[in-house]
Design an enzyme around this catalytic site. Structure first.
Site, mmCIF file in Angstrom:
data_model
loop_
_atom_site.group_PDB
_atom_site.id
_atom_site.type_symbol
_atom_site.label_atom_id
_atom_site.label_comp_id
_atom_site.label_asym_id
_atom_site.label_seq_id
_atom_site.Cartn_x
_atom_site.Cartn_y
_atom_site.Cartn_z
ATOM 1 N N CYS A 185 0.833 -1.207 0.000
ATOM 2 C CA CYS A 185 0.000 0.000 0.000
ATOM 3 C C CYS A 185 0.864 1.250 0.000
ATOM 4 C CB CYS A 185 -0.934 0.030 1.209
ATOM 5 S SG CYS A 185 -1.413 -1.583 1.781
ATOM 6 N N CYS B 44 -12.580 1.054 8.475
ATOM 7 C CA CYS B 44 -11.659 0.556 7.447
ATOM 8 C C CYS B 44 -11.841 1.349 6.164
ATOM 9 C CB CYS B 44 -11.940 -0.910 7.147
ATOM 10 S SG CYS B 44 -11.960 -1.964 8.604
ATOM 11 N N ILE C 18 -12.784 -0.302 -0.482
ATOM 12 C CA ILE C 18 -12.202 -0.789 -1.735
ATOM 13 C C ILE C 18 -12.627 0.165 -2.834
ATOM 14 C CG2 ILE C 18 -12.627 -2.562 -3.489
ATOM 15 C CD1 ILE C 18 -12.302 -4.651 -1.311
ATOM 16 N N LYS D 164 -9.721 6.919 4.408
ATOM 17 C CA LYS D 164 -11.042 6.438 4.778
ATOM 18 C C LYS D 164 -12.140 6.982 3.862
ATOM 19 C CE LYS D 164 -14.445 4.574 6.777
ATOM 20 N NZ LYS D 164 -15.154 4.665 5.495
ATOM 21 N N HIS E 269 -8.993 4.675 -0.929
ATOM 22 C CA HIS E 269 -7.686 4.041 -0.767
ATOM 23 C C HIS E 269 -7.461 2.996 -1.863
ATOM 24 C CE1 HIS E 269 -4.183 2.295 0.960
ATOM 25 N NE2 HIS E 269 -4.764 1.362 1.696
#
Lengths: 343, 384, 134
Positions: free
Chosen positions: B86, B209, B212, B327, B331
Site C-alpha cells: 500500500c 476501514c 475498496i 477512509k 484508498h
C-alpha cells in the site's frame, strides 16, 4: 499368538475433540431414538491425522522416549484425509521421528488400531526395533440421517510399545486375531459415506468375531473371564459391548470402566484403544486387561495385558479431555463435519 | 548535493467504483490530467514510475511501465512499476524524486493506480494480504484487516482507551471529504454509525476501514533547469523525502505499537527538508484503519485526543487528512501515496476551497506499506 | 489462499510449521519464529534452530469474519499473537474456543491442526494452532 520376548506399553495417549452433540439433538433432526447419550464431534480443523498426532505425542512424552528412538509409526484409520498419501508420514514428521522409521497407514474399518498394535509389538518383540508407535484414529463419516449418524464419533489413541522392561506400564501377554470375509459395512472408492447391511452387522459380524477372538485368546492362553480385572470391547454403541460381555461370561463391572461409547460415540479405530487408555489411567499394578476390537469386513483382535508396578505413575489427559465438552447443535455439527458445502 | 525537485503538475481521477474504466485508462486519465496541469508537452517526460500493488494478481497484468507509457503516448520513456504494497505510491514519488535530484532526468512522471473492483472482495482481500509473510502469517488465515485489528486491541488494552475515541478518526475524515470532488465518500458519518457498523475483524468495524475502490493520481516532477525553460507561477517543491522499513510482521517487532519505520522516515525526511515536525501545516496520514490514523499522530501527542479536540481540522493545531484521507477520499492502495501528495499540492496551492488551511506552506504525506512495514514520507513546500 | 498451488512450498516449510522450530540469536539472544538465516533484530547470521515451548499466553487477538480464499466456511475464527514461554512470539489461529471466550493473557497450548487446502483437490497444509490450556 504369544509374545516370546518382552513387549509392552511404555506410554499411551488418548485424544477426544472438544465438541459434543447430544443424541437427542440428532433425534430432533432425524427422528429416531439415539443409541448414545452424546458423541464427540471434531473441530472444523481436525481430521484423523491431527488426532493421531495428539495421541501419539502424549504417548511419546509419557514414555520419555526420544523421537529418534522410535522405529515404527503405524496409523490405523478408515478416515484418512487423503485417499492416496499416508497419514503416517505427516504424523511421523510432526513428531520428529522421521526419516529412519517404519511408517505406514493401516485400514481395516474399526479394527486397524489394534492390528497396528499387534504388528508393532511383533517388530519390538523380534528385536527389529526398540520402540514403536501404534495409533488408532478416526473421524467417522456417516450419511446424515443414517443410523450411523447417531454414533459416528471422532478420537484417537496411541500406544508406545517398547521392549525396555523398566519403562513398561503394562506387558502384552497374548494376542489372537479372528478374520473372515464378511461384507457388513463398506465404502466404495469415490463415495463420501459408507454403507452397511443393517442387522447383518450384528450377529454374523460383530458378535461372531468379537466372541471368537476373545474365546480363542482365552483358550490359547488358558485364561477365563474371571482372570481379567477389566475387559474392553469395540463399542459401536453401548448395547453391543455389554451383550458381548454377557455372551462371554464377563460381569458388567469388568466392562464399565472402558466403555465410553455413551459419552463419545463410536470412535471407530480408536474406540477400543481409548477404552484401554481409560482402564490404564485407573488400573493398579498386577491387573490383567483384555481388549477386543472389531472391524467390519470383518475381523477382531483380542489382546491381553498385565499391568506392572509403575502403572498409574503416569496418566493420560483423557479425563481432562472428556471433561471439556462444548455442545453443538446439528447445524454447527454439519458445519464442523464439512457436511455443508461452502466452497 | 541533490538538485531541487519541483512538482509542476498534478492530476487525479475521482476515487470510486469505476466499472467502465480499466486500470490503464485510469492511469492515462490521471497522467494526461497532470501533464495538462503542468502545461508541458507530454513528450518531455523522460521517465515514468507507476506505483501499483496488485495488477499482477487482480488483472494478471504486470509490466505497467511500458503499458502505461504506451497508452499515454510516451513510449520511449524510461518506465517501470514500483511496488511496496500500500506504500507503492509514496515510494514511487520517492523514486521519481531521486531520478530528478540525481540530475539524470529533468522531467519525470509518477502515476499511482489501482483497480480493485475487477475482483471479488475475497480475492481483493487475498491480494492485499500479499503485503504480509505468506508462509507464516497469511498461512494462518489472517487477513490484512485482522492484522491491523491485532494492533488495535493491543492499543486499547495497553492504554485503556475506549474504542469510541479511536473510531472518531473516520468521522473526521468523512467530514473533510464532503468538500473534496475527488473523494469516494462525500458524506458525513456519525460516531454512532461507525460503532454500529458490522464487525469486520473484531475489534475493527466496517466504517473504521478504508473502502475498496479504483483510482489513479499523477504528478509531474521536474528540475530547476527544466523549470527555467518552462516557468510557472504555482510551484510546490519536494523538500524532503524518505523511505524506511520495519520488521515485516508487526508481531515480531520489539514493540508492535512503536511504528518505528514512521519515526525513522519522518526524521530523515524532515532533516533533508531542513524543517521540524512542528513546522508542518498540513499532514496526510495513512488511515487505512482508524487505529493506524491514531497511531500516526502519537508523535504529536495522544492521537485520539487530537481528534477529539478537533485539532485535525483546518484551523486546528495539526490539520490532517483535510481532503478525507484514506477512509473517505478513498484508498486505491498503490495509488494512495500519490493521492496524498496530490491533496497536499491542492492545499499548498491554496485550491482546497472550504477545506483550505490558510497560509499552508509545508505539507507532509505519510504512506504505509503493510502494517507500517514500509513507510514513505514526502515533505512538500510551497515555492514561488 | 495460495496464488499458485505448490507442493514444494508446503513441504519446505513443513517441519518448521509442525514442530514450532524457531531461531535463537547467539548475539542478542532474540528468539524468533520461524527459524531463519539472519536475526531480524541485530543482523547476526547463523541462528540456532530450537524447538520452541508449546505453552504461552495470548498477547492480542482478532476475529476473522471475512475469510480469504482457502478459509471459507471456517469463519468466524480467531488469530492471535501468542507469546511463548521464553519470549518468542508466534502468530497463529486459536482453536477449540469461541471468539467471545478469548481473553488477552489467556494461557494456551500448542496443538496440531489443519490450516488450509491449497485447493479442493490440492495439498492439505497442517501446522500449530493454540487451544486454551487444559
Amino acid at each position: 499368538m504369544k509374545f516370546t520376548a518382552t513387549v509392552g506399553v511404555a506410554g499411551y495417549g488418548a485424544y477426544v475433540p472438544a465438541f459434543r452433540i447430544k443424541g437427542e439433538e440428532i433425534s430432533r433432526v432425524w427422528g429416531d431414538a439415539a443409541p448414545v447419550r452424546e458423541k464427540s464431534v471434531p473441530g472444523p480443523d481436525e481430521d484423523s491425522l491431527t488426532m493421531a498426532y495428539e495421541a501419539a505425542r502424549e504417548a511419546l512424552e509419557m514414555a520419555g522416549v526420544r523421537p529418534e528412538e522410535v522405529g515404527a509409526v503405524l496409523v490405523g484409520s478408515e478416515s484418512p484425509p487423503y485417499a492416496v498419501k499416508p497419514s503416517a508420514t505427516v504424523v511421523a514428521e510432526a513428531l520428529g521421528v522421521t526419516p529412519r522409521v517404519v511408517a505406514a497407514d493401516l485400514e481395516f474399518a474399526c479394527r486397524a488400531g489394534t492390528t497396528a498394535m499387534i504388528l508393532v509389538a511383533g517388530l519390538v518383540a523380534s528385536g527389529a526395533i526398540r520402540h514403536g508407535l501404534a495409533i488408532g484414529a478416526d473421524n467417522a463419516q456417516a450419511r446424515p440421517g443414517d443410523e450411523l449418524d447417531y454414533t459416528a464419533g471422532a478420537g484417537a489413541a496411541a500406544f508406545l510399545l517398547s521392549g525396555d522392561r523398566s519403562r513398561l506400564l503394562a506387558v502384552l501377554e497374548h494376542a489372537y486375531s479372528f478374520v473372515t470375509d464378511t461384507p457388513d459395512f463398506w465404502r466404495r472408492e469415490g463415495e463420501s459415506f459408507p454403507r452397511h447391511a443393517h442387522r447383518f452387522t450384528g450377529e454374523p459380524a460383530y458378535f461372531r468375531h468379537v466372541v471368537s477372538a476373545a474365546r480363542g485368546l482365552m483358550e490359547e492362553a488358558g485364561l477365563k473371564p474371571s482372570d481379567f480385572d477389566y475387559v474392553v470391547f469395540h463399542q459401536p454403541n453401548v448395547r453391543f459391548p455389554l451383550r458381548a460381555a454377557q455372551l462371554l461370561g464377563f460381569r458388567e463391572e469388568q466392562v464399565k470402566l472402558g466403555l465410553l461409547a455413551g459419552e463419545i460415540g463410536n470412535t471407530y479405530a480408536a474406540a477400543s484403544l481409548i477404552g484401554l487408555a481409560r482402564v490404564l489411567d485407573h488400573a493398579k499394578p498386577g491387573q490383567r486387561i483384555l481388549v477386543v476390537s472389531f472391524g467390519s469386513g470383518a475381523g477382531s483382535d483380542a489382546i491381553s495385558l498385565v499391568t506392572t508396578e509403575v502403572v498409574g505413575s503416569r496418566k493420560s489427559s483423557l479425563e481432562r479431555l472428556l471433561a471439556r465438552r462444548a455442545y453443538v447443535d446439528y447445524a454447527l455439527y454439519a458445519k464442523q463435519k464439512a457436511l455443508l458445502r461452502v466452497a | 548535493m541533490a538538485g531541487r525537485v519541483y512538482i509542476v503538475g498534478a492530476g487525479a481521477t475521482k476515487v470510486g467504483e469505476h466499472w467502465d474504466r480499466s486500470l490503464r485508462e485510469l492511469a492515462v486519465e490521471a497522467l494526461l490530467s497532470a501533464v495538462k496541469d503542468a502545461g508541458i508537452d507530454k513528450r518531455d517526460v523522460e521517465a515514468l514510475y507507476v506505483g501499483n500493488m496488485m495488477s499482477g494478481m487482480l488483472q494478471g497484468q504486470e509490466h505497467l511501465g511500458a503499458l502505461v507509457a504506451t497508452w499515454a503516448g510516451i513510449p520511449g520513456a524510461a518506465a517501470c512499476k514500483i511496488e511496496a504494497a500500500c506504500g507503492s505510491g509514496g515510494v514511487a514519488v520517492h523514486q521519481a524524486y531521486l531520478a530528478v535530484a540525481s540530475g539524470l532526468y529533468d522531467c519525470v512522471a509518477v502515476v499511482g493506480v489501482e483497480k480493485m473492483t475487477d475482483a471479488l472482495p475475497s480475492d481483493a482481500s487475498a491480494a492485499l494480504a500479499t503485503a504480509e509473510d505468506q508462509e507464516y502469517v497469511v498461512f494462518t488465515g489472517a487477513t490484512f484487516v485482522s492484522l491491523n485489528a491485532l494492533l488495535y486491541r493491543l492499543y486499547l488494552d495497553r492504554y485503556g482507551v475506549k474504542q469510541e475515541k479511536v473510531a472518531a478518526f473516520p468521522v473526521h475524515c468523512h467530514k473533510m471529504a464532503v468538500n473534496n470532488p475527488y473523494a469516494q465518500f462525500r458524506r458525513a458519518v456519525t460516531l454512532e454509525e461507525v460503532m454500529a457498523s458490522p464487525l469486520v475483524a473484531d475489534p475493527l468495524r466496517l466504517l473504521e476501514c478504508a473502502p475498496i475502490g479504483d483510482g489513479a493520481a499523477a504528478l509531474i516532477l521536474c528540475s530547476e533547469r527544466y523549470l527555467k525553460r518552462n516557468p510557472r507561477d504555482e510551484l510546490v517543491e519536494v523538500a524532503g523525502t524518505a523511505v524506511a522499513t520495519d520488521v515485516l510482521s508487526a508481531h515480531e517487532r520489539r514493540d508492535p505499537l512503536a511504528v518505528a519505520a514512521l519515526r525513522r522516515a519522518v526524521e530523515a525526511a524532515t532533516r533533508r527538508a531542513g524543517v521540524e515536525v512542528a513546522d508542518i501545516d498540513v499532514l496526510e496520514v495513512h488511515d487505512a484503519f482508524s487505529i493506524l490514523g491514531v497511531l500516526s499522530l502519537e508523535a504529536r501527542g495522544e492521537g485520539w485526543r487530537l481528534v477529539e479536540e478537533g485539532q485535525l481540522e483546518p484551523g486546528g493545531k495539526i490539520p490532517t487528512n483535510t481532503m478525507g484521507g484514506l477512509k473517505a477520499r478513498g484508498h486505491p492502495v498503490g495509488a494512495t501515496g500519490v493521492y496524498q501528495v496530490f491533496d497536499l499540492v491542492v492545499q499548498l496551492r491554496g485550491e482546497a476551497g472550504a477545506n483550505q488551511v490558510e497560509g499552508a506552506e509545508l505539507g507532509m504525506a505519510q504512506n504505509f506499506g503493510g502494517v507500517a512495514s514500509t513507510v514513505a514520507v514526502n515533505v512538500l513546500r510551497r515555492a514561488r | 489462499m495460495v496464488w499458485v498451488e505448490s507442493a514444494p512450498r508446503a513441504w519446505r516449510e513443513g517441519t518448521r510449521r509442525y514442530r514450532l522450530i524457531g531461531g535463537k540469536c547467539p548475539s542478542c539472544g532474540g528468539l524468533v519464529y520461524p527459524h531463519r538465516q539472519v536475526c531480524p533484530y541485530c543482523g547476526r547470521e547463523g541462528l540456532e534452530a530450537v524447538a520452541l515451548p508449546r505453552r504461552g499466553r495470548v498477547v492480542t487477538y482478532a476475529v476473522v469474519r471475512n475469510p480469504p480464499r482457502g478459509f471459507e466456511g471456517r469463519e468466524p475464527y480467531v488469530i492471535a499473537v501468542v507469546e511463548l514461554e521464553g519470549g518468542a512470539r508466534v502468530l497463529a489461529q486459536l482453536t477449540d474456543v469461541r471468539p467471545e471466550d478469548v481473553r488477552v493473557g489467556m494461557e494456551v497450548e500448542a496443538v496440531f491442526r489443519r490450516y488450509r487446502e491449497q485447493s479442493p483437490s490440492g495439498v492439505i497444509e497442517y501446522g500449530v494452532k493454540f487451544r486454551p490450556a487444559i
